[in-house]
Write an enzyme that holds these catalytic residues in place. Structure first.
Site, short mmCIF file in Angstrom:
data_model
loop_
_atom_site.label_atom_id
_atom_site.label_comp_id
_atom_site.label_asym_id
_atom_site.label_seq_id
_atom_site.Cartn_x
_atom_site.Cartn_y
_atom_site.Cartn_z
N HIS A 188 0.86 -1.54 -0.04
CA HIS A 188 0.04 -0.05 -0.08
C HIS A 188 0.91 1.30 0.11
O HIS A 188 1.80 1.28 0.72
CB HIS A 188 -0.94 0.02 1.04
CG HIS A 188 -1.80 1.22 1.35
ND1 HIS A 188 -1.79 2.00 2.32
CD2 HIS A 188 -2.64 1.70 0.53
CE1 HIS A 188 -2.87 2.78 2.28
NE2 HIS A 188 -3.45 2.80 0.99
N GLU A 229 -0.04 5.01 0.29
CA GLU A 229 -0.85 6.34 0.43
C GLU A 229 0.03 7.53 0.23
O GLU A 229 1.16 7.64 0.81
CB GLU A 229 -1.35 6.35 1.91
CG GLU A 229 -2.15 7.58 2.17
CD GLU A 229 -3.37 7.87 1.00
OE1 GLU A 229 -4.20 7.09 1.01
OE2 GLU A 229 -3.28 8.86 0.33
N HIS A 269 -6.52 4.10 -5.57
CA HIS A 269 -7.92 4.82 -4.84
C HIS A 269 -7.61 6.34 -5.02
O HIS A 269 -6.41 6.98 -5.18
CB HIS A 269 -7.64 4.33 -3.59
CG HIS A 269 -8.37 3.07 -3.24
ND1 HIS A 269 -9.33 2.85 -2.46
CD2 HIS A 269 -8.47 1.86 -3.99
CE1 HIS A 269 -9.85 1.40 -2.46
NE2 HIS A 269 -9.11 1.07 -3.28
N GLU A 270 -8.80 7.07 -4.89
CA GLU A 270 -8.78 8.39 -5.11
C GLU A 270 -8.24 8.69 -6.55
O GLU A 270 -7.24 9.51 -6.56
CB GLU A 270 -7.98 9.40 -4.05
CG GLU A 270 -8.69 9.42 -2.81
CD GLU A 270 -8.38 7.85 -2.14
OE1 GLU A 270 -7.11 7.61 -2.19
OE2 GLU A 270 -8.95 7.20 -1.33
N GLU A 321 -10.57 3.06 -7.41
CA GLU A 321 -11.72 3.28 -6.41
C GLU A 321 -12.75 4.16 -7.35
O GLU A 321 -13.27 4.04 -8.21
CB GLU A 321 -11.36 3.93 -5.27
CG GLU A 321 -12.54 4.06 -4.03
CD GLU A 321 -11.87 4.64 -2.97
OE1 GLU A 321 -12.14 4.29 -1.82
OE2 GLU A 321 -11.18 5.57 -2.98
N GLU A 381 -15.94 1.67 2.32
CA GLU A 381 -15.53 2.23 3.61
C GLU A 381 -16.31 3.20 4.20
O GLU A 381 -16.45 3.49 5.32
CB GLU A 381 -14.20 3.07 3.12
CG GLU A 381 -14.36 4.02 2.25
CD GLU A 381 -12.69 4.34 1.80
OE1 GLU A 381 -11.88 3.58 1.63
OE2 GLU A 381 -12.86 5.49 0.88
C1 NOJ Z 1 -8.78 5.70 1.28
C2 NOJ Z 1 -8.93 4.48 0.80
O1 NOJ Z 1 -10.07 4.57 -0.15
C3 NOJ Z 1 -9.02 3.30 1.64
O2 NOJ Z 1 -8.91 2.43 0.90
C4 NOJ Z 1 -7.48 3.61 2.37
O3 NOJ Z 1 -7.62 2.46 3.45
C5 NOJ Z 1 -7.31 4.91 3.08
N1 NOJ Z 1 -7.70 5.84 2.19
C6 NOJ Z 1 -5.87 5.05 3.76
O4 NOJ Z 1 -5.11 5.03 2.55
#
Ligand code: NOJ
Length: 687
Positions: free
Chosen positions: A397, A399, A467-468, A486, A492
């Protein structure tokens, strides 16, 4: 007089022909002016089946317009095209036609993975080259394509003496709908990415909206306005005008310029998909057909898979991304998830919160993220080795918190490390509205960033789950390691949204809106439906059967079993998640009404099994399903995961009845769906 004359010509071209069907339309022009206008001469290209037409003309003093018709009726009336530049004269008027070419194309190509194995790209093409009538003679080529499932066009700015580097300030493209269609939309200028609930209202009331924009016309036609092959441009939103006319609005750079480039350059395709049945929009592959073929020659390392992961626990707040006593990404937890995934035939597992940078306000401190250094209680090498030993793919992952400059600095080192450890996929994240230098989430800067990342990932044999993200415009055809994304309100929100969670109709709207683009990492499969961060307020507003149905309805080649392993233990319904494929040979949609219900039928790519997913909004329904798609004369068994007789999402969500029965191609099933419910079926050959 230029504007009235142009409008008179547009009126002649049929632009104002249906004034009576739309109260919000502009007042018709003076008859005298319309009569005085010379009929423009349209160049037309038709789809192979002859039903769809897209036409081009220069009207008035050389104003470029296009028009779309289906079965001889206007769908989009004469609508403006072209560009306004910062340092060059605009390409929106005073143009003359230089050249016209035509082509036809019929090819069937194979997807390395997807909703279907084979896709036919059958279209006819018209390309026009136009230039400014006076110096400087800036030139542009516009390519139009007509398919049986819609039409598309794109702009090309060829290399030319008077146009090298350029800055586009505005794209003039408009979509003047012939009717005041009902639109299903999310706001286009909301900073909250795409994670919003859809609304519906007439086109004439729209603000700025995102694409894909789904439209239902009063005469029954279903339409989608979107774009294809967004690889080096600003993303397009559509601006309402109080009429049926929508205007392209490109998301600008921080300095207000929309697109910065040098000739030769091409825009993304502007697409108009059309269908008589709403379900057929889901099986239109026009957007993929408008993308370049795969640039990855050997795709054997790309594997669709199901996965579990250290993820939901953070969303329901029983673990943390940050270090401390509740840290989720520990070596011990990772091994538990690996063991669970291996025991239940999932292909991979995700670990979030493994890397340094999560402590404190991670959304504000993007620069602190390291994409190579793990927390001390997470032994990256040992976890990667354990995964390899169990034959599982580790999903790393990353982020970024929109700190993309920080991410790009580390990209090569991080992906080299992952590659060396046998990591197979990366889930990236872009929480935040702007980059540190102020570039917006959907502008050209970010489009370029995502292209850089997908290319780097391909070099290192990494699949991507973004994601985003930027919206999907079909680049998975060109980069088949771009697996899922996403880009909508996902599961979520049921953990922490504070507004109750996704309403029951949400997943009956998504298939006809966001999911028309492509795969979504929605993360289905929550079995503890009320276990959230705000119990009593938020919850998963579905039945258990509907969670299972989502695996078929919401396509993703990376599909998560999102709940905690302990919530799956001794749950008979989990068998469906173990068995449901993520790679399909065939897909069709026998039942559907936007926001109400849907039934999706898919055939496994690697066996003779068929799967059905059906779900409803807050209303109970019984939907018929003819199994005439099965091989005639062959006997099958249907394993049915249905809502129990009293099930409903509010107070009996866990009421799941699992049964099996013999079926064949003459069987018609009745799918009984509870309020907020669904049904999932595996149909396998008998014996
Ligand atoms: C938003 C993401 O959609 C989610 O999947 C992730 O766990 C969190 N951000 C943290 O990165």
């Amino acid at each position: 007089m230029r504007v009235p004359t142009l409008l008179a010509t547009l009126a002649w071209a049929g632009a104002l022909a249906v004034v009576s069907s739309c109260e919000a339309r502009p007042t018709p022009l003076a008859d005298a002016a319309a009569a005085a206008a010379r009929p423009p001469s349209f160049l037309t290209v038709s789809s192979p089946d002859g039903r769809n037409q897209i036409s081009f003309a220069l009207v008035d003093s050389g104003v470029p317009v296009y028009r779309v018709r289906r079965d001889g009726r206007d769908v989009i009336e004469a609508s403006r095209m072209g560009f306004t530049f910062l340092h060059h004269p605009s390409l929106t008027a005073h143009l003359r036609l230089v050249d016209t070419t035509r082509a036809t194309h019929d090819e069937t190509w194979t997807q390395p993975w997807g909703e279907v194995t084979h896709i036919r790209d059958h279209h006819d093409e018209l390309a026009v080259t136009v230039e400014r009538a006076s110096a400087p003679h800036l030139r542009m080529r516009i390519v139009f394509r007509a398919f049986d499932d819609g039409v598309a066009f794109r702009y090309e700015l060829p290399a030319q003496p008077d146009l090298g580097p350029f800055e586009i300030m505005d794209e003039a493209t408009e979509f003047t709908l012939a009717e005041n269609d009902k639109a299903w939309w999310i706001p286009g200028d909301d900073p909250n990415r795409y994670e919003l609930l859809y609304r519906s209202s007439p086109v004439s009331t729209l603000p700025v909206v995102k694409t894909p924009l789904t439209l239902e016309s009063p005469t029954g036609l279903k339409l989608v306005l979107h774009e294809a092959a967004l690889t080096d441009w600003a993303s397009m939103t559509l601006e309402g005008t109080g009429t049926t006319r929508l205007k392209a609005r490109l998301v600008p750079w921080a300095d207000g310029v929309a697109v910065k480039d040098t000739t030769p350059a091409v825009s993304p395709w502007r697409t108009v998909q059309m269908a008589d049945r709403v379900g057929d929009l889901l099986t239109s592959y026009l957007v993929l057909n408008l993308n370049e073929p795969s640039k990855i020659k050997d795709t054997s390392w790309i594997h669709p898979m199901k996965y579990d992961g250290i993820w939901w626990a953070m969303h329901i707040d029983t673990m943390t991304w940050s270090s401390g006593p509740r840290h989720g990404a520990t070596t011990a937890h990772a091994k538990e998830y690996i063991d669970f995934a291996a025991a239940h035939h999932l292909g991979g597992f995700l670990v979030e919160g493994w890397n340094l940078g999560w402590d404190g306000d991670w959304q504000a401190n993007a620069e602190k993220f390291s994409f190579t250094q793990p927390y001390p209680d997470y032994d990256l090498l040992a976890v990667a080795a354990y995964a390899k030993q169990k034959g599982l793919a580790l999903i790393a992952h990353n982020e970024t918190s929109m700190g993309v400059e920080n991410y790009e600095r580390q990209l090569e080192a991080a992906y080299t490390l992952y590659d060396s450890l046998g990591i197979k996929a990366v889930k990236t994240g872009y929480v935040g509205d702007k980059t540190r230098s102020g570039e917006p989430h959907h502008g050209q800067y970010m489009v370029r960033h995502w292209r850089k990342v997908v290319e780097a990932a391909a070099r290192h044999h990494l699949m991507l789950d973004v994601h985003e993200p930027i919206k999907d415009t079909g680049i998975r055809r060109t980069w088949p390691n771009m697996m899922s994304r996403e880009g909508a309100r996902g599961q979520e929100y049921n953990a922490w949204s504070g507004d109750g969670g996704n309403p029951p109709e949400h997943t009956a709207i998504l298939p006809f809106t966001r999911l028309l683009e492509a795969p979504m990492d929605f993360t289905p499969g929550i079995f503890a439906l009320e276990d959230t961060r705000n119990p009593g307020l938020d919850r998963v507003r579905t039945t258990l059967a509907k969670q299972l149905a989502e695996y078929v309805v919401i396509y993703s080649p990376l599909q998560m079993a999102a709940d905690l392993p302990e919530h799956y233990r001794n749950q008979p319904g989990f068998k469906f998640i173990e068995e449901v494929p993520v790679d399909w040979d065939t897909t069709f949609v026998p039942n559907g009404a936007i926001g109400d219900y849907i039934t999706v039928v898919r055939k496994d790519r690697h066996s003779d099994d068929w799967y059905v997913g059906s779900l409803t909004d807050g209303n109970p329904r019984t939907l018929p399903l003819s199994l005439s798609f099965l091989d005639p004369g062959r006997r099958y068994v249907a394993e049915i995961y249905a809502d129990g007789p009293k099930a409903n999402w509010m107070d009996r969500p866990y009421d799941l009845v699992i049964s099996s029965r013999p079926v064949d191609s003459t069987t018609t099933l009745e799918l009984k769906l509870a309020p907020g419910g669904g049904q999932a079926i595996r149909i396998r050959p008998a014996g």
